[in-house]
Enzyme design. Structure first.
Site, short mmCIF file in Angstrom:
data_model
loop_
_atom_site.label_atom_id
_atom_site.label_comp_id
_atom_site.label_asym_id
_atom_site.label_seq_id
_atom_site.Cartn_x
_atom_site.Cartn_y
_atom_site.Cartn_z
N GLY A 1 0.81 -1.22 0.00
CA GLY A 1 0.00 0.00 0.00
C GLY A 1 0.84 1.27 0.00
N THR B 1 -2.54 -1.50 12.18
CA THR B 1 -2.28 -2.71 12.97
C THR B 1 -0.77 -2.81 13.17
OG1 THR B 1 -1.92 -4.10 11.03
CG2 THR B 1 -4.21 -3.88 11.80
N ASP C 1 -1.80 -14.99 -5.29
CA ASP C 1 -1.68 -16.27 -6.00
C ASP C 1 -1.90 -17.46 -5.06
OD1 ASP C 1 0.71 -16.21 -4.53
OD2 ASP C 1 2.01 -16.64 -6.25
N GLU C 2 -1.85 -17.21 -3.73
CA GLU C 2 -2.02 -18.33 -2.80
C GLU C 2 -3.40 -18.96 -2.90
OE1 GLU C 2 -0.70 -18.31 1.14
OE2 GLU C 2 1.12 -17.19 0.72
N TYR D 1 -5.13 -17.96 5.96
CA TYR D 1 -4.92 -16.69 5.26
C TYR D 1 -5.43 -16.80 3.83
CZ TYR D 1 -2.50 -13.45 2.15
OH TYR D 1 -2.23 -12.55 1.15
N LYS E 1 -8.58 -14.94 1.86
CA LYS E 1 -8.39 -14.11 0.65
C LYS E 1 -9.23 -14.64 -0.51
CE LYS E 1 -5.91 -11.10 0.00
NZ LYS E 1 -6.14 -9.64 0.10
N LYS F 1 8.29 -11.31 6.97
CA LYS F 1 8.25 -12.00 5.68
C LYS F 1 9.67 -12.42 5.32
CE LYS F 1 3.86 -11.21 5.52
NZ LYS F 1 3.32 -9.89 5.48
N TYR G 1 12.53 -23.06 6.59
CA TYR G 1 11.52 -24.08 6.89
C TYR G 1 11.74 -25.36 6.07
CZ TYR G 1 8.62 -20.23 8.83
OH TYR G 1 8.13 -19.17 9.54
N ARG H 1 8.84 -20.01 -4.65
CA ARG H 1 7.97 -18.84 -4.76
C ARG H 1 8.38 -18.08 -6.03
NH1 ARG H 1 5.78 -21.58 -1.71
NH2 ARG H 1 4.84 -21.12 0.33
P1 NAD Z 1 0.92 -5.61 5.06
O1 NAD Z 1 0.66 -6.64 6.10
O2 NAD Z 1 2.28 -5.06 4.90
O3 NAD Z 1 -0.05 -4.34 5.32
C1 NAD Z 1 -1.41 -4.48 5.57
C2 NAD Z 1 -1.96 -3.10 5.90
O4 NAD Z 1 -3.37 -3.22 6.13
C3 NAD Z 1 -1.36 -2.46 7.15
O5 NAD Z 1 -1.06 -1.10 6.93
C4 NAD Z 1 -2.48 -2.61 8.18
O6 NAD Z 1 -2.46 -1.59 9.17
C5 NAD Z 1 -3.71 -2.51 7.31
N1 NAD Z 1 -4.88 -3.16 7.93
C6 NAD Z 1 -4.96 -4.41 8.42
N2 NAD Z 1 -6.19 -4.63 8.93
C7 NAD Z 1 -6.91 -3.50 8.72
C8 NAD Z 1 -8.24 -3.12 9.01
N3 NAD Z 1 -9.09 -3.96 9.63
N4 NAD Z 1 -8.66 -1.90 8.62
C9 NAD Z 1 -7.80 -1.03 8.01
N5 NAD Z 1 -6.52 -1.34 7.73
C10 NAD Z 1 -6.09 -2.55 8.08
O7 NAD Z 1 0.38 -6.20 3.70
P2 NAD Z 1 1.01 -6.26 2.23
O8 NAD Z 1 2.01 -7.33 2.20
O9 NAD Z 1 1.34 -4.90 1.82
O10 NAD Z 1 -0.25 -6.79 1.41
C11 NAD Z 1 -1.21 -5.88 0.86
C12 NAD Z 1 -2.27 -6.66 0.12
O11 NAD Z 1 -1.67 -7.39 -0.94
C13 NAD Z 1 -3.00 -7.69 0.97
O12 NAD Z 1 -4.35 -7.72 0.57
C14 NAD Z 1 -2.33 -9.02 0.64
O13 NAD Z 1 -3.20 -10.10 0.82
C15 NAD Z 1 -2.00 -8.78 -0.82
N6 NAD Z 1 -0.82 -9.53 -1.34
C16 NAD Z 1 0.40 -9.41 -0.73
C17 NAD Z 1 1.49 -10.07 -1.28
C18 NAD Z 1 2.88 -9.96 -0.67
O14 NAD Z 1 3.78 -10.68 -1.12
N7 NAD Z 1 3.11 -9.09 0.31
C19 NAD Z 1 1.34 -10.85 -2.44
C20 NAD Z 1 0.07 -10.96 -3.00
C21 NAD Z 1 -1.00 -10.27 -2.44
O1 DAU Z 2 2.24 -15.60 -2.67
C1 DAU Z 2 1.76 -14.38 -2.19
C2 DAU Z 2 1.84 -14.36 -0.68
O2 DAU Z 2 3.21 -14.24 -0.36
C3 DAU Z 2 1.05 -13.24 -0.04
O3 DAU Z 2 -0.31 -13.40 -0.34
C4 DAU Z 2 1.28 -13.21 1.47
O4 DAU Z 2 0.61 -12.10 2.06
C5 DAU Z 2 2.76 -13.10 1.74
O5 DAU Z 2 2.99 -13.16 3.12
C6 DAU Z 2 3.52 -14.20 1.02
O6 DAU Z 2 3.23 -15.49 1.60
P1 DAU Z 2 4.37 -16.60 1.83
O7 DAU Z 2 3.95 -17.52 2.89
O8 DAU Z 2 4.80 -17.18 0.53
O9 DAU Z 2 5.56 -15.61 2.33
P2 DAU Z 2 6.63 -15.75 3.51
O10 DAU Z 2 7.58 -14.60 3.34
O11 DAU Z 2 6.00 -15.95 4.83
O12 DAU Z 2 7.39 -17.09 3.12
C7 DAU Z 2 8.02 -17.25 1.87
C8 DAU Z 2 8.65 -18.63 1.83
O13 DAU Z 2 9.72 -18.68 2.77
C9 DAU Z 2 7.70 -19.74 2.23
O14 DAU Z 2 7.98 -20.91 1.44
C10 DAU Z 2 8.03 -20.02 3.68
C11 DAU Z 2 9.51 -19.71 3.76
N1 DAU Z 2 9.98 -19.17 5.06
C12 DAU Z 2 9.31 -18.10 5.58
C13 DAU Z 2 9.72 -17.56 6.79
C14 DAU Z 2 8.99 -16.37 7.38
C15 DAU Z 2 11.08 -19.73 5.70
O15 DAU Z 2 11.69 -20.69 5.20
N2 DAU Z 2 11.48 -19.20 6.89
C16 DAU Z 2 10.82 -18.13 7.46
O16 DAU Z 2 11.25 -17.69 8.58
#
Ligand code: NAD
Ligand code: DAU
Length: 328
Positions: A9, A32, A120-121, A143, A147, A182, A200, A207
């Site tokens: 965002g 949050t 994509d999850e 999660y 979604k 993350k 893990y 990914r």
């Molecule tokens: P993030 O966890 O970094 O941020 C989430 C934001 O939403 C925070 O600013 C939090 O304060 C706000 N929020 C949470 N609950 C809320 C509520 N009830 N009301 C108002 N605000 C609220 O998330 P991100 O990684 O930036 O992800 C953003 C979007 O993209 C999400 O919908 C996530 O599912 C999606 N997404 C993320 C990834 C990724 O790799 N990070 C990949 C694909 C999709």
């Molecule tokens: O694919 C999109 C998604 O990617 C988003 O929708 C989610 O919001 C975002 O959190 C992310 O999910 P993942 O579970 O793929 O991301 P994470 O960074 O938690 O983990 C990435 C990979 O790394 C996964 O295979 C788990 C592994 N991992 C993660 C953590 C936190 C480890 O091996 N060790 C770790 O400590």
């Protein structure tokens, strides 16, 4: 937009204000644990930017925030898989009920475009090939199930109510301002602190990595050119095994591979995600950053922004992290 104080965002707000001088942004965010106003400091003085602190589940706040708005980009969510495995309540409330509250308000306000930012999850683990937009959904964890519910609900508002919804489903983002729970920012900052990198299981999960600025550009394209009711996959095209990624991070920082520590696997851990992004490509989008250069830039950003991540890692995060890893 919602969730503008989070990772994607805040990058998206900066992208819109930087590349569209005619646009202004209202950012509704609850702040949050994942929301951080430090992510937006450089935008605060821009008269085209306004922050509203509030919950997307609060009908009154949502309705007020949407006054005079012509498009909604909905990013707010609970986003961390491990947290959803530990307790799913907030995920259902924010991701499902919160999306419902926004869709209802958008109907009432006759919003001209509603972008539901998804993941994509929702397709679940893909053994071979790449997921396409109309493939069956098969989410594995609370999660991704929440979604999937949110993006199906958003599409139902197009089918039933003709609310002009588009859905994006992107792969794993990385880049500046990502909360250090993350994997990429966690591993970079752990390495900078010379503490173990908890990999893990066998480390062979795959990914598809997408630089956050490329995702922002794609969401922008879908916002302006996407067709009502359609879903758009947004993948980086960079499939990498976790263990390979981990070694790359350590190499970029000049740190030893002995920092890698194998830990118990995540329950329900999806093996591989992969997306076919042909549909968004047909709208004129392609990633502008190579994986190698973007990872290097990301490592450099965390190295240069210790003042951003140190307070996060030493606050409530430490308690979460210690609890999480005491069981592994
Ligand atoms: P993030 O966890 O970094 O941020 C989430 C934001 O939403 C925070 O600013 C939090 O304060 C706000 N929020 C949470 N609950 C809320 C509520 N009830 N009301 C108002 N605000 C609220 O998330 P991100 O990684 O930036 O992800 C953003 C979007 O993209 C999400 O919908 C996530 O599912 C999606 N997404 C993320 C990834 C990724 O790799 N990070 C990949 C694909 C999709
Ligand atoms: O694919 C999109 C998604 O990617 C988003 O929708 C989610 O919001 C975002 O959190 C992310 O999910 P993942 O579970 O793929 O991301 P994470 O960074 O938690 O983990 C990435 C990979 O790394 C996964 O295979 C788990 C592994 N991992 C993660 C953590 C936190 C480890 O091996 N060790 C770790 O400590």
């Amino acid at each position: 937009m919602t969730g503008g104080a989070g990772f994607i965002g805040s990058n998206f707000a900066r992208h819109i204000l930087g590349s569209h001088p005619e646009d202004s942004v209202v950012n509704l965010d609850k702040l949050t644990y994942a929301g951080n106003l430090e992510n937006l400091r450089d935008l605060e003085k821009d008269p085209r930017y306004r922050f509203v602190r509030g919950d997307i589940c609060d009908r009154v706040v949502v309705r007020e925030a949407m006054e005079g708005v012509d498009a909604v980009v909905h990013c707010a969510a609970e986003t961390h898989v491990d947290r959803s495995n530990a307790g799913a309540g907030e995920f259902l409330t924010t991701n499902v009920s919160g999306t419902f509250t926004l869709l209802e308000a958008a109907r009432e306000r006759k919003i001209q475009r509603f972008v539901a930012v998804g993941t994509d999850e929702v397709y679940g683990s893909i053994a071979k090939g790449a997921a396409r937009e109309l493939d069956p959904l098969n989410p594995s964890n609370p999660y991704s199930a929440s979604k999937a519910a949110a993006d199906l609900l958003a599409r139902a508002y197009w089918t039933t109510h003709r609310l002009p919804v588009v859905v994006t489903r992107s792969s794993n983002n990385f880049g500046p301002y990502q909360y250090p729970e993350k994997v990429i920012p966690l591993f970079i900052t752990n390495a900078l602190e010379d503490t173990p990198l908890p990999l893990y299981g066998d480390g062979k999960n795959v990914r598809d990595w997408l630089y956050v600025l490329d995702n922002c550009a794609a969401i922008d394209v879908v916002l302006r050119k996407g067709k009502d009711g359609e879903i758009y996959n947004i993948g980086g095209g960079n499939e990498v095994e976790n263990v390979v990624l981990t070694r790359q991070v350590l190499h970029l920082l000049g740190k030893p591979e002995s920092l890698i520590t194998s830990v118990k696997d995540r329950p329900g851990h999806d093996r591989r995600y992969a997306l076919d992004s042909g549909k968004v490509a047909a709208l004129g989008w392609k990633p502008a950053h190579s994986f190698g250069a973007a990872l290097e830039a990301t490592v450099a950003w965390y190295r240069d922004h210790e003042a951003w991540w140190k307070p996060i890692k030493s606050g409530a995060f430490r308690a979460y992290y210690e609890k999480q890893y005491s069981s592994r």
